[in-house]
Design a protein around this motif. Structure first.
Motif, PDB file in Angstrom:
ATOM      1  N   GLN A 160       2.225  44.240  -7.660  1.00 55.96           N
ATOM      2  CA  GLN A 160       3.170  44.794  -6.690  1.00 55.96           C
ATOM      3  C   GLN A 160       4.549  44.976  -7.323  1.00 55.96           C
ATOM      4  O   GLN A 160       5.209  45.998  -7.120  1.00 55.96           O
ATOM      5  CB  GLN A 160       3.263  43.891  -5.463  1.00 55.96           C
ATOM      6  N   TRP A 161       4.975  43.978  -8.102  1.00 56.41           N
ATOM      7  CA  TRP A 161       6.257  44.117  -8.796  1.00 56.41           C
ATOM      8  C   TRP A 161       6.225  45.305  -9.753  1.00 56.41           C
ATOM      9  O   TRP A 161       7.183  46.085  -9.805  1.00 56.41           O
ATOM     10  CB  TRP A 161       6.581  42.835  -9.577  1.00 56.41           C
ATOM     11  N   LYS A 162       5.137  45.468 -10.502  1.00 52.66           N
ATOM     12  CA  LYS A 162       5.038  46.579 -11.446  1.00 52.66           C
ATOM     13  C   LYS A 162       5.127  47.919 -10.717  1.00 52.66           C
ATOM     14  O   LYS A 162       5.804  48.851 -11.178  1.00 52.66           O
ATOM     15  CB  LYS A 162       3.728  46.492 -12.228  1.00 52.66           C
ATOM     16  N   LYS A 163       4.455  48.022  -9.588  1.00 56.53           N
ATOM     17  CA  LYS A 163       4.481  49.261  -8.812  1.00 56.53           C
ATOM     18  C   LYS A 163       5.900  49.591  -8.364  1.00 56.53           C
ATOM     19  O   LYS A 163       6.382  50.722  -8.556  1.00 56.53           O
ATOM     20  CB  LYS A 163       3.563  49.118  -7.599  1.00 56.53           C
ATOM     21  N   MET A 164       6.599  48.618  -7.773  1.00 54.42           N
ATOM     22  CA  MET A 164       7.930  48.891  -7.239  1.00 54.42           C
ATOM     23  C   MET A 164       8.951  49.075  -8.359  1.00 54.42           C
ATOM     24  O   MET A 164       9.904  49.838  -8.225  1.00 54.42           O
ATOM     25  CB  MET A 164       8.349  47.762  -6.300  1.00 54.42           C
ATOM     26  N   ARG A 205      12.908  42.341 -19.117  1.00 54.07           N
ATOM     27  CA  ARG A 205      11.999  42.949 -18.149  1.00 54.07           C
ATOM     28  C   ARG A 205      12.488  42.800 -16.721  1.00 54.07           C
ATOM     29  O   ARG A 205      12.168  43.625 -15.866  1.00 54.07           O
ATOM     30  CB  ARG A 205      10.590  42.329 -18.283  1.00 54.07           C
ATOM     31  N   ARG A 206      13.220  41.741 -16.445  1.00 49.96           N
ATOM     32  CA  ARG A 206      13.741  41.542 -15.100  1.00 49.96           C
ATOM     33  C   ARG A 206      15.247  41.776 -15.039  1.00 49.96           C
ATOM     34  O   ARG A 206      15.918  41.339 -14.108  1.00 49.96           O
ATOM     35  CB  ARG A 206      13.405  40.118 -14.614  1.00 49.96           C
ATOM     36  N   GLY A 207      15.781  42.472 -16.043  1.00 50.13           N
ATOM     37  CA  GLY A 207      17.206  42.753 -16.065  1.00 50.13           C
ATOM     38  C   GLY A 207      17.600  43.820 -15.065  1.00 50.13           C
ATOM     39  O   GLY A 207      16.760  44.526 -14.493  1.00 50.13           O
ATOM     40  N   ILE A 220      13.217  40.718  -6.537  1.00 51.43           N
ATOM     41  CA  ILE A 220      13.048  39.282  -6.288  1.00 51.43           C
ATOM     42  C   ILE A 220      11.593  38.872  -6.071  1.00 51.43           C
ATOM     43  O   ILE A 220      11.327  37.737  -5.698  1.00 51.43           O
ATOM     44  CB  ILE A 220      13.909  38.814  -5.094  1.00 51.43           C
ATOM     45  N   SER A 221      10.657  39.779  -6.330  1.00 49.29           N
ATOM     46  CA  SER A 221       9.243  39.427  -6.192  1.00 49.29           C
ATOM     47  C   SER A 221       8.709  38.829  -7.485  1.00 49.29           C
ATOM     48  O   SER A 221       9.146  39.207  -8.575  1.00 49.29           O
ATOM     49  CB  SER A 221       8.417  40.669  -5.837  1.00 49.29           C
ATOM     50  N   PRO A 222       7.760  37.894  -7.402  1.00 52.87           N
ATOM     51  CA  PRO A 222       7.141  37.332  -8.611  1.00 52.87           C
ATOM     52  C   PRO A 222       6.409  38.400  -9.413  1.00 52.87           C
ATOM     53  O   PRO A 222       6.090  39.482  -8.911  1.00 52.87           O
ATOM     54  CB  PRO A 222       6.164  36.283  -8.054  1.00 52.87           C
ATOM     55  N   TYR A 223       6.141  38.079 -10.663  1.00 52.37           N
ATOM     56  CA  TYR A 223       5.427  38.988 -11.568  1.00 52.37           C
ATOM     57  C   TYR A 223       4.035  39.284 -11.014  1.00 52.37           C
ATOM     58  O   TYR A 223       3.336  38.397 -10.538  1.00 52.37           O
ATOM     59  CB  TYR A 223       5.314  38.343 -12.946  1.00 52.37           C
ATOM     60  N   PHE A 240      13.628  38.177   2.560  1.00 55.27           N
ATOM     61  CA  PHE A 240      14.382  39.388   2.230  1.00 55.27           C
ATOM     62  C   PHE A 240      13.544  40.423   1.466  1.00 55.27           C
ATOM     63  O   PHE A 240      13.906  41.593   1.436  1.00 55.27           O
ATOM     64  CB  PHE A 240      15.628  39.024   1.421  1.00 55.27           C
ATOM     65  N   SER A 241      12.448  39.994   0.847  1.00 54.78           N
ATOM     66  CA  SER A 241      11.586  40.935   0.122  1.00 54.78           C
ATOM     67  C   SER A 241      10.408  41.398   0.963  1.00 54.78           C
ATOM     68  O   SER A 241       9.511  42.070   0.444  1.00 54.78           O
ATOM     69  CB  SER A 241      11.066  40.280  -1.164  1.00 54.78           C
ATOM     70  N   GLY A 242      10.402  41.038   2.243  1.00 54.01           N
ATOM     71  CA  GLY A 242       9.289  41.441   3.099  1.00 54.01           C
ATOM     72  C   GLY A 242       7.970  40.834   2.692  1.00 54.01           C
ATOM     73  O   GLY A 242       6.926  41.468   2.839  1.00 54.01           O
ATOM     74  N   GLY A 243       8.012  39.606   2.188  1.00 50.70           N
ATOM     75  CA  GLY A 243       6.781  38.977   1.710  1.00 50.70           C
ATOM     76  C   GLY A 243       6.436  39.394   0.300  1.00 50.70           C
ATOM     77  O   GLY A 243       5.266  39.561  -0.046  1.00 50.70           O
ATOM     78  N   TYR A 244       7.482  39.580  -0.538  1.00 51.86           N
ATOM     79  CA  TYR A 244       7.332  39.903  -1.968  1.00 51.86           C
ATOM     80  C   TYR A 244       6.675  41.262  -2.204  1.00 51.86           C
ATOM     81  O   TYR A 244       5.700  41.380  -2.945  1.00 51.86           O
ATOM     82  CB  TYR A 244       6.541  38.801  -2.680  1.00 51.86           C
TER      83      TYR A 244
END
Length: 529
Positions: free
Chosen positions: A135-139, A464-466, A129-132, A120-124
């Motif tokens: 890429q997570w910081k960017k999105m 941070r993930r809220g 729902i992506s790991p830390y 569902f995350s297109g490969g994180y």
């Protein structure tokens, strides 16, 4: 002889040194000056070699209810269930939950990898729902600065107002044609309509219906969104034993693939066309117009060199994740609130009286009224507390070893904060299984908020993930509930004396969709044509 004496002396000195070291070690441990024994893991059931609690997980479906039963029987607010090599830490105590999500949230700022999350995350490549990582910081920056910011919320007001009007029109048409309303269908499709309008600037994927209801495509879309959420972190066996991926022993992979195909079929033609118009065809005037919806915002974002900030793949994955994040919480809370309030007519009466006092009977509730609708918000809060959408919050992953509540939390542990365990905790709530909106109103002047900062229950998470869309979630929930109560009088079906409040065996929704009688109660000109 001298050699034997030297050897004996050396042995005695060595023994004395060992005894001395042992005494010193014991003294230091008792006095707290030495290194103590490793802290224990949180309590948990006896586990099998290698596989841990996996057999229990398989035998005791649904797994979430078994976990909470075990914690209740052991009277513990934190527990550890080892599944394969993964320590799954579950929490039902608000103070411990605050340690995880507020005081040490940086340590627990990642997400687990899973078969469903990857799909569902297109490969994180998304934000929720992506790991830390980078890429997570960017999105996350994209969402907080461009998508869920206050300015964007204000910019989208008219689209939300149109969907609130469509809700009233659709329920009014159901009253005229059937005399009854399926409130699960209504609440879920209101949320689906809302997020499609915000993201794609359209309610329908094809031609719509005159009565404001969904077509087959919209029904399939909403079903796919809810199935995706139900299977996102559903204790899939292959998530803990990766060598089983592909065997689909518990049937999760088929459901996830079906949902993904539905999203691709319905989303990608719109997104591909938008990318072509906004990026590829420079001759079109649309390239020079302002964005019209959130998809335009994602497509038109530029990096410092003027190139698109997001790839088409990132745009598609993030658009899907935004839709998944918006539909479940408001619709579930309002369905449950309406079920409880129909069974207690005095609650409905009190809510309607507040709307009459704040809004009157000459216009429909608007978003500007929300700050003054404290009793309506108290009803929504109580629904979030007593009837959460899921047993657990979205999982967190420990980025390093940590200590929590006197227990050792190993790096890589999955942290599950129990929505049901917090909201129904008898040590926190008086009469925890009773629907009592008044418990959330502390004074006549203090505004009631849907967010719960002390984590006595979870409506929107924190840290941070809220959840970063608290304003949108609050608006959707309150407008949905207030419009239903203001515009119609509700009662059980003619053959029923009350609404059956039995919970589903598989999840926390009502066992049967809420269907109730509804009668318009405002002047006819207030119902949108």
């Amino acid at each position: 002889m001298m050699t034997s004496f030297a050897t004996l002396t050396y042995a005695l000195l060595l023994m004395a040194l060992v005894i001395l070291c042992t005494i010193i070690k014991q003294f230091w441990c008792k006095s707290g000056k030495g290194k103590s024994e490793p802290l224990p893991l949180p309590p948990g059931p006896a586990s099998w070699p290698v596989v841990g609690c996996a057999p229990h997980m398989v035998w005791n479906k649904p797994t979430a209810r078994w976990i909470l039963r075990w914690m209740e029987e052991m009277d513990t607010g934190i527990a550890c269930f080892r599944i394969g090599n993964t320590h799954v830490i579950t929490v039902t105590d608000p103070k411990i939950a605050q340690e995880f999500l507020k005081k040490q949230d940086a340590t627990f700022a990642s997400r687990p990898v899973s078969m469903a999350a990857r799909a569902f995350s297109g490969g994180y490549v998304t934000a929720v729902i992506s790991p830390y990582g980078e890429q997570w910081k960017k999105m996350r920056r994209v969402l907080t600065s461009e998508i869920i910011c206050p300015a964007r919320h204000k910019w989208l007001h008219n689209k939300r107002a149109e969907e609130a009007d469509n809700l009233v029109k659709h329920v009014f048409n159901q009253c005229k044609s059937l005399g009854q309303v399926n409130l699960r269908h209504t609440t879920r499709h209101y949320c689906g309509n809302m997020i499609r309008r915000l993201v794609f600037n359209k309610r329908y994927f094809g031609e719509g219906r005159k009565d404001g209801g969904p077509t087959i495509d919209e029904e399939q879309h909403v079903d796919a969104l809810f199935n995706a959420l139900n299977y996102l972190y559903a204790f899939c066996v292959s998530d803990y034993f990766p060598f089983l991926v592909g065997l689909d022993l518990d049937g999760h992979e088929k459901v996830v693939k079906d949902c993904t195909r539905t999203f691709q079929r319905l989303h990608e033609p719109i997104i591909n066309d938008r990318i072509k118009r906004r990026r590829d065809d420079s001759s079109l005037q649309s390239n020079r117009t302002d964005p019209q919806d959130l998809l335009d915002v994602l497509v038109m974002l530029k990096e410092s060199q003027g190139k698109p900030l997001l790839t088409p793949h990132e745009v598609k994955a993030q658009a899907t994740e935004i839709m998944m994040a918006a539909v479940d919480n408001p619709s579930n809370a309002v369905e449950w609130a309406m079920a409880e309030m129909i069974n207690w007519p005095e609650l409905l009466k009190k809510a309607k009286e507040e709307i009459d006092r704040v809004v009157g009977k000459e216009r429909l509730v608007q978003e500007s009224d929300i700050p003054q609708l404290n009793y309506i918000k108290a009803c929504a809060r109580e629904a979030f507390r007593l009837h959460p959408i899921a047993p657990f919050n979205v999982p967190h992953v420990a980025l390093s070893d940590a200590v929590m509540a006197g227990y050792r939390i190993p790096k890589g542990s999955h942290i599950l904060i129990s929505r049901m365990g917090l909201g129904r905790n008898p040590k926190v709530w008086d009469e925890p299984l009773k629907f009592k909106p008044e418990r959330h109103i502390t004074s006549d002047t203090e505004e009631v908020l849907l967010a719960e900062l002390d984590l006595r229950f979870i409506s929107f998470s924190m840290g941070r993930r809220g959840c970063i869309a608290t304003q949108l979630g609050t608006t959707m929930t309150v407008m949905l509930l207030a419009r239903l109560i203001q515009g119609f009088n509700w009662s059980p079906l003619a053959n029923d004396s009350s609404i059956n409040l039995k919970e589903s065996k598989d999840d926390l929704s009502l066992a049967e969709p809420l269907v109730a009688q509804a009668k318009p109660c405002l002047a006819k000109h207030l119902y949108p044509k």
